[in-house]
Design a protein around this motif. Structure first.
Motif, short mmCIF file in Angstrom:
data_model
loop_
_atom_site.label_atom_id
_atom_site.label_comp_id
_atom_site.label_asym_id
_atom_site.label_seq_id
_atom_site.Cartn_x
_atom_site.Cartn_y
_atom_site.Cartn_z
N SER A 1 0.80 -1.20 -0.01
CA SER A 1 0.04 -0.07 -0.05
C SER A 1 0.74 1.15 0.08
CB SER A 1 -0.76 -0.07 1.21
OG SER A 1 -0.19 0.00 2.48
N TYR A 2 0.05 2.35 -0.36
CA TYR A 2 0.90 3.62 -0.30
C TYR A 2 1.51 3.95 1.05
CZ TYR A 2 1.70 8.47 -0.13
OH TYR A 2 2.40 10.04 -0.06
N GLU A 3 0.90 3.68 2.28
CA GLU A 3 1.40 3.76 3.57
C GLU A 3 2.92 2.98 3.87
OE1 GLU A 3 0.70 6.45 5.41
OE2 GLU A 3 2.32 6.00 6.68
N ILE A 4 2.45 1.54 3.31
CA ILE A 4 3.69 0.85 3.56
C ILE A 4 4.98 1.38 2.69
CG2 ILE A 4 4.81 -1.42 3.26
CD1 ILE A 4 2.03 -2.41 4.26
N ARG A 5 4.72 1.78 1.59
CA ARG A 5 5.72 2.23 0.68
C ARG A 5 6.27 3.39 0.98
NH1 ARG A 5 3.43 3.80 -4.10
NH2 ARG A 5 1.31 3.17 -3.57
N LYS A 6 5.69 4.51 1.60
CA LYS A 6 5.88 5.58 2.08
C LYS A 6 6.87 5.42 3.16
CE LYS A 6 4.02 10.23 3.92
NZ LYS A 6 4.15 10.26 5.29
N ARG A 7 6.64 4.58 4.46
CA ARG A 7 7.25 4.30 5.41
C ARG A 7 8.79 3.61 5.16
NH1 ARG A 7 3.48 2.70 10.67
NH2 ARG A 7 1.88 4.10 10.26
N MET A 8 8.53 2.81 3.85
CA MET A 8 10.02 2.31 3.69
C MET A 8 11.00 3.32 2.82
SD MET A 8 8.35 -1.34 2.01
CE MET A 8 10.09 -2.20 1.70
N LEU A 9 10.25 4.18 2.32
CA LEU A 9 11.19 5.26 1.65
C LEU A 9 11.44 6.21 2.76
CD1 LEU A 9 9.18 6.45 -1.53
CD2 LEU A 9 11.28 5.06 -1.44
N GLU A 10 10.96 6.61 3.84
CA GLU A 10 11.31 7.31 4.89
C GLU A 10 12.34 6.83 5.71
OE1 GLU A 10 7.37 7.91 6.83
OE2 GLU A 10 6.98 9.76 5.49
N ALA A 11 12.48 5.47 5.50
CA ALA A 11 13.70 4.76 6.30
C ALA A 11 14.98 5.00 5.81
CB ALA A 11 13.20 3.52 6.86
N ILE A 12 15.13 5.52 4.21
CA ILE A 12 16.25 5.43 3.52
C ILE A 12 16.78 6.88 3.75
CG2 ILE A 12 17.03 5.56 1.19
CD1 ILE A 12 14.62 3.64 0.47
N CYS A 13 18.33 6.76 4.04
CA CYS A 13 18.94 7.90 4.38
C CYS A 13 19.13 9.01 3.37
CB CYS A 13 20.30 7.28 4.89
SG CYS A 13 21.38 6.88 3.45
N TYR A 14 19.01 8.67 2.22
CA TYR A 14 19.06 9.72 0.81
C TYR A 14 17.47 10.52 0.74
CZ TYR A 14 22.52 6.21 -0.20
OH TYR A 14 23.60 5.21 -0.21
N VAL A 15 16.75 10.04 1.60
CA VAL A 15 15.16 10.66 1.35
C VAL A 15 15.05 11.63 2.56
CG1 VAL A 15 12.69 9.94 1.31
CG2 VAL A 15 14.54 8.49 0.10
N ASP A 16 14.60 12.88 2.22
CA ASP A 16 14.10 13.82 3.27
C ASP A 16 13.01 13.96 3.36
OD1 ASP A 16 17.16 14.87 3.92
OD2 ASP A 16 17.16 14.95 1.73
N LYS A 17 12.08 13.83 2.32
CA LYS A 17 10.63 14.10 2.61
C LYS A 17 9.89 13.21 1.74
CE LYS A 17 7.23 17.73 2.58
NZ LYS A 17 6.77 17.51 3.72
N VAL A 18 8.60 12.62 1.83
CA VAL A 18 7.85 11.92 0.90
C VAL A 18 6.49 12.61 0.78
CG1 VAL A 18 6.78 9.84 0.26
CG2 VAL A 18 9.05 9.77 1.49
N ILE A 19 6.28 13.09 -0.45
CA ILE A 19 4.75 13.49 -0.82
C ILE A 19 3.94 12.73 -1.55
CG2 ILE A 19 5.67 15.82 -0.32
CD1 ILE A 19 5.71 16.24 -3.42
N PRO A 20 2.73 12.99 -1.47
CA PRO A 20 1.78 11.96 -2.50
C PRO A 20 1.99 12.45 -4.07
CG PRO A 20 0.38 13.33 -1.29
CD PRO A 20 1.89 13.53 -0.68
#
Ligand code: C2G
Length: 146
Positions: free
Chosen positions: A51-70
């Protein structure tokens, strides 16, 4: 502060995605990821495993990613670039001739198209694992409403 923006589904996160995010982040000082919502994926003819929520949380755990927007539609890119004062949009080079980027963003920001990482893709993973249909592995995260 040089701001970088990229778009994608990032389903079944793999090293091709990580390599894209690592190189995108290296183009500036912060990286925003516009993550395709489940509804937008349906428009793209895709159904993500997660789901979007799970994919968002996985991205937010990556050191290169500062912010996730829809990412909710094709048309939001110019307003995203203006709203977040983006210097560079970075995508894999499979998007280099796509008007949703080239025409829509021309003159608004730099665009960098990076070589895709060969030999890996979400669709290949699904095929290799012979997934017949996407099943959301975790139906809901702890704390998510029923
Ligand atoms: N990518 C890559 N190497 C791979 C696989 C993907 O560099 N082996 C890149 C893609 O080029 C893309 C990003 O990783 O820039 C995310 O890929 P997807 O999740 O497949 O995103 P896509 O379906 O291309 O959605 O509005 C644009 C779309 O949302 C992009």
């Amino acid at each position: 502060m040089k701001r970088v923006l990229t778009y994608g589904t990032f389903d079944l996160l793999h090293y091709g995605h990580i390599e894209l995010l690592r190189r995108a982040r290296a183009e500036g000082d912060c990286l925003i990821v516009a993550l395709s919502t489940d509804e937008f994926n349906a428009l793209k003819g895709k159904k993500a495993y997660h789901s979007y929520e799970i994919r968002k949380r996985m991205l937010e755990a990556i050191c290169y990613v500062d912010k996730v927007i829809p990412e909710e539609n094709w048309e939001q890119k110019p307003s995203d670039v203006r709203l977040f004062e983006i210097d560079t949009v970075v995508m894999g080079d499979d998007w280099k001739d796509d008007a949703h980027f080239t025409a829509a963003l021309n003159g608004l920001c730099r665009m960098t198209f990076l070589p895709r990482t060969p030999g890996i893709s979400t669709s290949d993973i699904k095929k290799d694992l012979k997934l017949q249909k996407p099943v959301d592995g975790v139906s809901q995260l702890p704390g998510e409403p029923e």
